[in-house]
Design a protein around this motif. Sequence first.
Motif, PDB file in Angstrom:
ATOM      1  N   ILE A 293       0.852  -1.188   0.000  1.00  0.00           N
ATOM      2  CA  ILE A 293       0.000   0.000   0.000  1.00  0.00           C
ATOM      3  C   ILE A 293       0.889   1.239   0.000  1.00  0.00           C
ATOM      4  N   HIS A 294       0.709   2.040  -1.036  1.00  0.00           N
ATOM      5  CA  HIS A 294       1.526   3.244  -1.222  1.00  0.00           C
ATOM      6  C   HIS A 294       0.615   4.461  -1.095  1.00  0.00           C
ATOM      7  N   ASN A 295       0.710   5.150   0.027  1.00  0.00           N
ATOM      8  CA  ASN A 295      -0.189   6.266   0.292  1.00  0.00           C
ATOM      9  C   ASN A 295       0.473   7.635   0.169  1.00  0.00           C
ATOM     10  N   ALA A 296       1.785   7.685  -0.018  1.00  0.00           N
ATOM     11  CA  ALA A 296       2.471   8.977  -0.071  1.00  0.00           C
ATOM     12  C   ALA A 296       2.318   9.617  -1.445  1.00  0.00           C
ATOM     13  N   ALA A 297       2.279  10.936  -1.471  1.00  0.00           N
ATOM     14  CA  ALA A 297       2.078  11.677  -2.720  1.00  0.00           C
ATOM     15  C   ALA A 297       3.401  11.809  -3.480  1.00  0.00           C
ATOM     16  N   VAL A 298       4.020  10.672  -3.766  1.00  0.00           N
ATOM     17  CA  VAL A 298       5.226  10.585  -4.588  1.00  0.00           C
ATOM     18  C   VAL A 298       5.071   9.356  -5.483  1.00  0.00           C
ATOM     19  N   GLU A 299       5.924   9.240  -6.493  1.00  0.00           N
ATOM     20  CA  GLU A 299       5.819   8.094  -7.388  1.00  0.00           C
ATOM     21  C   GLU A 299       6.599   6.903  -6.865  1.00  0.00           C
ATOM     22  N   MET A 300       5.964   5.747  -6.851  1.00  0.00           N
ATOM     23  CA  MET A 300       6.667   4.492  -6.652  1.00  0.00           C
ATOM     24  C   MET A 300       7.091   4.023  -8.035  1.00  0.00           C
ATOM     25  N   SER A 301       8.379   3.845  -8.230  1.00  0.00           N
ATOM     26  CA  SER A 301       8.897   3.548  -9.563  1.00  0.00           C
ATOM     27  C   SER A 301       8.188   2.345 -10.180  1.00  0.00           C
ATOM     28  N   ASP A 302       8.136   1.253  -9.456  1.00  0.00           N
ATOM     29  CA  ASP A 302       7.345   0.082  -9.831  1.00  0.00           C
ATOM     30  C   ASP A 302       6.805  -0.507  -8.537  1.00  0.00           C
ATOM     31  N   ILE A 303       5.628  -1.066  -8.607  1.00  0.00           N
ATOM     32  CA  ILE A 303       5.123  -1.730  -7.410  1.00  0.00           C
ATOM     33  C   ILE A 303       5.738  -3.113  -7.288  1.00  0.00           C
ATOM     34  N   VAL A 304       5.777  -3.848  -8.381  1.00  0.00           N
ATOM     35  CA  VAL A 304       6.453  -5.148  -8.405  1.00  0.00           C
ATOM     36  C   VAL A 304       7.426  -5.147  -9.575  1.00  0.00           C
ATOM     37  N   LYS A 305       8.707  -5.311  -9.292  1.00  0.00           N
ATOM     38  CA  LYS A 305       9.740  -5.344 -10.330  1.00  0.00           C
ATOM     39  C   LYS A 305      10.517  -6.647 -10.186  1.00  0.00           C
ATOM     40  N   ILE A 306      10.340  -7.549 -11.147  1.00  0.00           N
ATOM     41  CA  ILE A 306      11.055  -8.828 -11.166  1.00  0.00           C
ATOM     42  C   ILE A 306      11.826  -8.882 -12.466  1.00  0.00           C
ATOM     43  N   ARG A 307      13.148  -9.015 -12.392  1.00  0.00           N
ATOM     44  CA  ARG A 307      13.987  -8.787 -13.565  1.00  0.00           C
ATOM     45  C   ARG A 307      15.288  -9.584 -13.465  1.00  0.00           C
ATOM     46  N   ARG A 308      16.180  -9.375 -14.441  1.00  0.00           N
ATOM     47  CA  ARG A 308      17.564  -9.845 -14.397  1.00  0.00           C
ATOM     48  C   ARG A 308      17.700 -11.322 -14.043  1.00  0.00           C
ATOM     49  N   GLY A 309      16.841 -12.138 -14.674  1.00  0.00           N
ATOM     50  CA  GLY A 309      16.939 -13.575 -14.495  1.00  0.00           C
ATOM     51  C   GLY A 309      16.270 -14.133 -13.265  1.00  0.00           C
ATOM     52  N   SER A 310      15.591 -13.301 -12.506  1.00  0.00           N
ATOM     53  CA  SER A 310      14.882 -13.808 -11.329  1.00  0.00           C
ATOM     54  C   SER A 310      13.574 -14.459 -11.745  1.00  0.00           C
ATOM     55  N   GLY A 311      13.212 -15.472 -11.011  1.00  0.00           N
ATOM     56  CA  GLY A 311      11.863 -16.013 -11.090  1.00  0.00           C
ATOM     57  C   GLY A 311      11.150 -15.673  -9.797  1.00  0.00           C
ATOM     58  N   ALA A 312       9.885 -16.036  -9.717  1.00  0.00           N
ATOM     59  CA  ALA A 312       9.107 -15.885  -8.488  1.00  0.00           C
ATOM     60  C   ALA A 312       7.736 -16.495  -8.716  1.00  0.00           C
ATOM     61  N   VAL A 313       7.179 -17.013  -7.646  1.00  0.00           N
ATOM     62  CA  VAL A 313       5.770 -17.397  -7.637  1.00  0.00           C
ATOM     63  C   VAL A 313       5.137 -16.612  -6.497  1.00  0.00           C
ATOM     64  N   ILE A 314       4.328 -15.627  -6.869  1.00  0.00           N
ATOM     65  CA  ILE A 314       3.683 -14.757  -5.884  1.00  0.00           C
ATOM     66  C   ILE A 314       2.185 -14.958  -5.989  1.00  0.00           C
TER      67      ILE A 314
END
Length: 400
Positions: A293-314
């Motif tokens: 939860i992002h409530n501040a009046a600024v930009e969150m660059s990405d909420i979920v960033k999965i990259r550079r060969g990473s996997g994930a099961v979310i």
Amino acid sequence: MKTLKNYFAMAALCAVIFGCSDDDPAPVQTKDGVISSQSDVDLDAADLKGEITANITLSSAQEWNLTGPLSVASGAKLTIEAGTVIKAQAGGTNVYIAVEQGALIEANGTAAAPIKMTSSAASPASGDWGGLLIMGNAPISGGGTATTEVVDYTYGGTSTTDNSGTITYLMIEYTGARINGDKEFNGLTLYGVGSATTINNVAILYGDDDAIEFFGGSVSVSNLLAVNAKDDMFDWTQGYVGQNNTNFYGLRTAGFVAVTSDPRGIEADGNLDGNSPNDAGQSNPKIDGITIIHNAAVEMSDIVKIRRGSGAVITNLYVALGAGATAGDLVDYYDSKGVAIDATSVSGTANPANGLNIADIKNSGTTDNITLTTTATTTITSGTTPSVNTSIFAWTGFSF
């Protein structure tokens, strides 16, 4: 120790030559930076620092003032009693707690008596001190060992089930001291920590960098709260593969606008900094239940960033923005150094209020005329109910 051993020899010689009595006072012990017993003068509640080389307990009967690096050497154990308060001297990068490879930490708080690690400053602030680092013998991407980002400790190895101890009901506040723009402490940093380590019911608040970061390893964490991290809430890299993570809750409050240039809810790399794309054993953890939860009046660059060969099961992801808050992408699998592996999957719900685009999913991108694409799957539906209930963090006393 030498001082005490020499005393007995001197006392015997004194009695023979000068007729000294047994009532003569023993010499005063001096600090040597090593805590080798519970009665060691270096185990000083008012001036806690040094290298622990034995089984040492920090009692909840007094407050402990951390004034420098406190490290637990291989073969030693640091026990922290429930209800213990450790106040770190504000001053930055030379004040932290480190649990080395082969050492143990047993920090067993309770819901009624949690352990707190915080700043000693009259007006505490993010970055006041370093935080808690744990180094284990579990694998990292590419194999072998590595040296920690901020201080020179070794981590990594071949023991997936390595055990660094137990942490439960622990609050960590005002961490993230920065050495420079590329090297900074987090609240809790887990370097090659193995799956036999137990970590649950942890709250990390007001850190100057990431709340928690995993550098490889196989440990899993449950009931994890991250509040007002200036950079990323949850970060992993270098082959992190914990499979039983549950109930992560990341929150940036409405007034917390002091953030880095690219704060994220999740930042995930397969290998360290994306510089070793061909490494074996890259990151691929599982998380069931994560609320961002992002409530501040600024930009969150990405909420979920999965990259550079990473996997994930979310699974059971929930995302929401407050009034005035913005985000670059909801889920982004692309980076110029690589994309998430095809087997990656993210599913959950997001609240479309306040301009959040729940269809904002990025699977590919182009850099220098080279397009990178992943077939990672994302299933996000509209919803308004967080996947993690804040009641499990009632023990922190934080008001959501």
